[in-house]
Every structure is written in C-alpha cells, then in structure tokens.
Scaffold this motif. Structure first.
Motif, mmCIF file in Angstrom:
data_model
loop_
_atom_site.group_PDB
_atom_site.id
_atom_site.type_symbol
_atom_site.label_atom_id
_atom_site.label_comp_id
_atom_site.label_asym_id
_atom_site.label_seq_id
_atom_site.Cartn_x
_atom_site.Cartn_y
_atom_site.Cartn_z
ATOM 1 N N THR A 1 -20.207 -6.985 35.555
ATOM 2 C CA THR A 1 -19.987 -6.228 36.796
ATOM 3 C C THR A 1 -21.036 -5.141 36.957
ATOM 4 O O THR A 1 -21.659 -4.996 38.028
ATOM 5 C CB THR A 1 -18.583 -5.610 36.800
ATOM 6 O OG1 THR A 1 -17.607 -6.663 36.871
ATOM 7 C CG2 THR A 1 -18.388 -4.673 37.981
ATOM 8 N N ILE A 2 -21.284 -4.381 35.903
ATOM 9 C CA ILE A 2 -22.222 -3.260 35.998
ATOM 10 C C ILE A 2 -23.655 -3.747 36.238
ATOM 11 O O ILE A 2 -24.351 -3.260 37.133
ATOM 12 C CB ILE A 2 -22.144 -2.389 34.732
ATOM 13 C CG1 ILE A 2 -20.798 -1.640 34.713
ATOM 14 C CG2 ILE A 2 -23.300 -1.401 34.662
ATOM 15 C CD1 ILE A 2 -20.495 -0.929 33.416
ATOM 16 N N ALA A 3 -24.104 -4.715 35.462
ATOM 17 C CA ALA A 3 -25.477 -5.211 35.623
ATOM 18 C C ALA A 3 -25.678 -5.835 37.001
ATOM 19 O O ALA A 3 -26.686 -5.589 37.672
ATOM 20 C CB ALA A 3 -25.797 -6.224 34.530
ATOM 21 N N THR A 4 -24.703 -6.640 37.434
ATOM 22 C CA THR A 4 -24.830 -7.329 38.717
ATOM 23 C C THR A 4 -24.808 -6.352 39.893
ATOM 24 O O THR A 4 -25.630 -6.458 40.825
ATOM 25 C CB THR A 4 -23.697 -8.363 38.893
ATOM 26 O OG1 THR A 4 -23.733 -9.282 37.790
ATOM 27 C CG2 THR A 4 -23.858 -9.136 40.189
ATOM 28 N N LEU A 5 -23.886 -5.397 39.857
ATOM 29 C CA LEU A 5 -23.796 -4.454 40.972
ATOM 30 C C LEU A 5 -24.983 -3.493 40.988
ATOM 31 O O LEU A 5 -25.425 -3.063 42.069
ATOM 32 C CB LEU A 5 -22.471 -3.695 40.925
ATOM 33 C CG LEU A 5 -21.214 -4.562 41.130
ATOM 34 C CD1 LEU A 5 -19.976 -3.689 41.253
ATOM 35 C CD2 LEU A 5 -21.343 -5.464 42.358
ATOM 36 N N LEU A 6 -25.530 -3.173 39.839
ATOM 37 C CA LEU A 6 -26.752 -2.356 39.806
ATOM 38 C C LEU A 6 -27.922 -3.118 40.441
ATOM 39 O O LEU A 6 -28.735 -2.539 41.179
ATOM 40 C CB LEU A 6 -27.099 -1.964 38.369
ATOM 41 C CG LEU A 6 -26.602 -0.603 37.890
ATOM 42 C CD1 LEU A 6 -26.844 -0.436 36.400
ATOM 43 C CD2 LEU A 6 -27.271 0.530 38.671
ATOM 44 N N TYR A 7 -27.991 -4.393 40.138
ATOM 45 C CA TYR A 7 -29.024 -5.246 40.737
ATOM 46 C C TYR A 7 -28.870 -5.268 42.263
ATOM 47 O O TYR A 7 -29.842 -5.087 43.016
ATOM 48 C CB TYR A 7 -28.911 -6.657 40.151
ATOM 49 C CG TYR A 7 -29.500 -7.761 40.980
ATOM 50 C CD1 TYR A 7 -30.876 -7.976 41.038
ATOM 51 C CD2 TYR A 7 -28.663 -8.601 41.725
ATOM 52 C CE1 TYR A 7 -31.409 -9.009 41.808
ATOM 53 C CE2 TYR A 7 -29.187 -9.636 42.490
ATOM 54 C CZ TYR A 7 -30.558 -9.834 42.533
ATOM 55 O OH TYR A 7 -31.075 -10.851 43.297
ATOM 56 N N LYS A 8 -27.633 -5.452 42.737
ATOM 57 C CA LYS A 8 -27.376 -5.505 44.177
ATOM 58 C C LYS A 8 -27.648 -4.150 44.831
ATOM 59 O O LYS A 8 -28.220 -4.079 45.927
ATOM 60 C CB LYS A 8 -25.936 -5.944 44.442
ATOM 61 C CG LYS A 8 -25.655 -7.398 44.093
ATOM 62 C CD LYS A 8 -24.228 -7.778 44.444
ATOM 63 C CE LYS A 8 -23.975 -9.261 44.186
ATOM 64 N NZ LYS A 8 -22.570 -9.642 44.538
ATOM 65 N N LEU A 9 -27.229 -3.084 44.171
ATOM 66 C CA LEU A 9 -27.442 -1.741 44.711
ATOM 67 C C LEU A 9 -28.934 -1.436 44.848
ATOM 68 O O LEU A 9 -29.393 -0.928 45.878
ATOM 69 C CB LEU A 9 -26.761 -0.713 43.813
ATOM 70 C CG LEU A 9 -26.847 0.764 44.220
ATOM 71 C CD1 LEU A 9 -25.572 1.508 43.805
ATOM 72 C CD2 LEU A 9 -28.045 1.462 43.593
#
Length: 497
Positions: free
Chosen positions: A124-132
């Motif tokens: 969740t953290i890695a993916t949402l950081l990428y999206k952000l």
C-alpha cells in the motif's frame, strides 16, 4: 564491459586468471550462461551453484565468481576450453548485487530511491507513494508484490523484491524512461539474500513488525534484525520514517546515520493523525491538524497514510498538494477492497495473511459496523462472515493463531484453502483447527475448496452483513500440489452479487 572494470564493484579475496576480458553477460542461473559470460555461483537453500561451474565453463563462461576455494582447483584442470578467470569472494550473494549494480551503470544513483520494509503495509505504501509522486507531475517507477511499473508500463511481479540482476535491470529501465523517483518494497528475504547490495537508498520507511517468515528466519529476533539492516545501511544524507506505535519502530533506527522521523496515531511524533469519521467508503482524518477525507478504511491505513505523508514531505513535496492528492488515492488491488452486493451485503477482499493483519482488518470492520448501528440508533444485528486459509510451505506456527483471531472476531468462520503449494490442504486446515476450542469448532465450517467456501459465505449473507475473504488479495491463482491454476477471489464473489 571489461572484467577488470566490473571487479571494481567488489573486493575479491583472490583473482586467478586474466582480468582483461570482455564480459558479454552476467548470470547466476547456469542455464543462461553463454560465450564470454560471467557466472556467479550462489549457495542457495536447495541448490549450490558451485556444482554447476563445470557446465558453465564448458558453455563458454569467461569468468566465475565463487566462495568455495576447492572449486578453483577442480575447474582449473579443464581442458579444451579457454581458461576461465576465478574470482574468490567471501559472499557470492553480496557480490552478485554489487556486480549487477555496476553492470547496469549504477541506476539507483540516478534515481531518488525509497525502500519500504515491515510485515504489513509495504505494498500500500510503496504503491500509493508511486501514484502520489506521478500525480504531482514527476516520473516514477514502482517495485511491488502486485506489479512493477516503469512510469506507465506495467511489468509483472514474481517476487516482492526481484533478484539482483532483474532488480537493477528494472531500475535501469526506469532511468532510461526518464524516471527520477523509484519506490520499492524491500522484503526480509531480499535483505538476507543481499539482493539489495549495491543499491543507493535515499529513504527508508518502516511499517510494523509482527510474526511472519519464521520458517525462514528461525526466530523473531533474526527477522527483526534483518529488517533493521536496511536502515543500518542508509547514508547520512538519506531519511528514515518509522512507526512509533510499533515497539520495534525505534529499534529500526538505532545507530541509523540518516535523519530520523516518526509517525503515530497514539503518541507524540513528527506526523500524527486521528480518525474523525469512518465508513466503508473512507475516512475523515486530521493529519497534523489539517482535515482531509481519504477513500481508504481502517486504523492500519491511517498509519500507512502517515508514513506516505512523512515520506512525501521528506522528498520535498508541498504539504497541501500532498494532502490534496491523498484525498484522491484509492485502495491497492486486494487491500481492503469493497465489493457491494445488490442483495444488501458487502464483501471485502484483503491480502491479510498474518495474525496481526487479520486482527487489524477484522477490528476495522467491527468498528464500522458498530458505528453504523450507533448512528442508526438501532440494535447491532449485522454479522461478519470470514473466509480464510493459510499458505502451504510457510510458517506453520501462525496457522492456529490466525484461525483463533478470525473466530473470535466473526459471527461465522469458514476455514478453507489458500495456496496449499506442496502440502496437503487437509493438513493445513488441521493446523488451523488446532487453534480452536471444541465449542468454537462446532460453529466453524471447514470447506477445503475455496470456491465452494466463498459461495457458501455469499449464500449465508443477509442484508447488512459483511463477508471478509482474507489471505490472497491481489493473487489471481492457486497452487495446489505444485499445479498453478487461475483463481481470483474478486471473480468468485462477483458470481453471487
């Protein structure tokens, strides 16, 4: 690339042979070795790469990196082939990481690379950081359990953290695509096996630490200390963001040379948050005194969002822009994904596969259901139906624990198969039922076939009820007795909506 140039990445104990050779390829898989390639002989858990040195030399390997001196004498007598160069090192796993980085031009140094480690929340953290980061106008890459991304190009993921050659190859592709940021999940296996050796991390994030992978690490202390190595290796110019709510959060950053920042939902920390309102569609949060609605659910996701928020600020992004983008981010595939039924019940597909993760998801559902009952000023009548299994060839000790937690938090428990792999499904289910009392067993259904278990849950569900389908999340396959077949929890649920 010349062998002499490649060897600048490592500190060999001894080099026997010519180093002025042009190396055409770098491999640890003996089956891929061709003319003028470099073979790195790793000592695996099941196979020792040293036993394939003979084959590699016969296939034209120009050089061999090895850690067992006796194989030098054995191979130096091979005739009818160009004499290979032998490079003796202490640890071939670490050498492979360093050589792979050098081979691909040290791509991690051209990126702002942030690693995420911990038991739960990494994806969740890695993916949402990428999206952000991309939403803020930057080109970025992602290395995760679910899928890898090179800017917008999706690349299938086979491991949480790829092997060193694949990993550096993906990072190189990110650089070539113009990416300036990269976010990656860093598993304990990857750290222990030196897959990240040679990578230049600009930031490291810690989520939490609960029981997992004890089958591999043997003890919890070993598991914890392995995770800590990511932070021990940070340079002083880097940053670390750690979870102060986890008792191991500050352990991770002991002796860390990087700047350390903390987040918490309960204690004083650099980044803090509290839930103002919560429902199955999202939460209204106060983050460092600023209100924001996010389409994510659960206290565990509050921690995840705080970690993302802290990382984003350390990357130099504008705080208000970060909060704006956080309000638009949706759940990662298989992480508390909500599926609504026209019959009035709700299904939640989640990857929870550890005792702590199962407990977190169940507590979140209970809090929302109780809140709904209170707001409606009606008696609490909705029930939680949990469908759960445990993976084969993995830590057996967590199986009875997961069953116990699921039973205590659910009105109806259905135990079923996850990925049995090479184990007998019935044996895994027996390990799970061993965690239940005779009275608890009487009200528990055991249905080995996962499709039938999901169908049963959907049949039992009444309007207002919630079905939790835990363990597989994003996975679209099942492995039973070594055979991999298509299976998707989402698809199974949608058959009965």
């Amino acid at each position: 690339m010349l062998l002499s140039e490649l060897l600048k990445a490592i500190e060999p104990i001894e080099v026997i042979g010519d180093v002025n050779k042009d190396i055409h390829g770098l491999h640890f898989d003996s089956r891929k070795i061709g003319q003028s390639d470099l073979f790195v002989a790793q000592v695996g858990t099941a196979v020792d790469g040293h036993t394939f040195i003979d084959t590699c030399v016969a296939n034209g390997a120009a050089a061999v990196v090895l850690s067992k001196r006796e194989y030098i004498n054995q191979q130096s007598s091979i005739s009818n082939h160009q004499s290979p160069t032998f490079i003796l090192v202490e640890n071939t796993d670490k050498a492979l990481g360093l050589l792979a980085s050098k081979w691909f031009g040290e791509p991690s140094k051209a990126l702002t690379l942030v690693g995420v480690t911990g038991t739960n929340g990494k994806t969740t953290i890695a993916t949402l950081l990428y999206k952000l980061t991309r939403a803020l106008g930057h080109k970025a890459g992602l290395l995760s359990t679910v899928v890898n991304y090179i800017e917008t190009e999706a690349v299938p993921a086979t491991h949480t953290t790829p092997d060193a050659i694949e990993l550096n190859g993906l990072l190189k592709r990110m650089v070539d695509a113009g990416c300036t940021y990269a976010f990656m999940e860093v598993s304990s296996h990857a750290i222990a096996q030196e897959r990240i050796a040679g990578l230049d991390f600009d930031g490291a994030l810690f989520t939490n630490l609960t029981r997992d992978h004890i089958d591999y690490h043997k003890t919890f202390d070993n598991y914890r200390d392995t995770k800590k190595r990511l932070f021990d290796g940070l340079k002083k110019e880097a940053f670390a963001v750690t979870n102060k709510d986890d008792r191991n959060g500050l352990v991770m950053t002991q002796n860390c040379k990087a700047s350390v920042h903390t987040y918490s939902t309960r204690a004083l920390a650099d980044y803090r948050a509290q839930i103002l309102e919560e429902g199955f569609d999202g939460m209204m949060l106060s983050i460092n005194g600023k209100e924001v609605f996010v389409p994510l659910v659960g206290r565990f996701n509050v921690s995840n969002l705080l970690c993302i928020y802290g990382a984003a600020l350390n990357l130099g992004f504008d705080e208000l822009e970060v909060l704006r983008v956080l309000s638009t981010l949706t759940p990662v595939n298989g992480r508390f994904e909500t599926i609504r039924s026209t019959k009035g019940w709700t299904a939640i597909v989640d990857y929870a596969h550890t005792p702590d993760a199962v407990d977190n998801v169940i507590q979140t559902i209970r809090e929302i259901l109780n809140s709904k009952a209170i707001n409606a000023r009606s008696a609490y009548t909705a029930k939680l139906i949990t469908v759960i299994g445990c993976g084969g060839n993995r830590d057996k000790g967590k199986r009875p624990m997961m069953a116990k937690i699921a039973k205590q938090g659910s009105e109806q428990l259905i135990l079923t198969s996850d990925n049995p792999r090479d184990e007998e499904p019935a044996a895994i289910l027996k390990d799970m039922t061993d965690g239940l009392t005779p009275d608890e067993l009487l009200s528990t259904l055991v249905i080995e076939d996962r499709a039938a278990a999901i169908q049963t849950a959907c049949t039992l569900a009444q309007p207002g009820d919630v079905i939790l389908i835990a363990g597989k999340g994003h996975e679209d396959y099942q492995i039973i007795k070594g055979v991999k077949s298509h299976f998707d929890d989402h698809e199974q649920v949608r058959k009965y909506i």
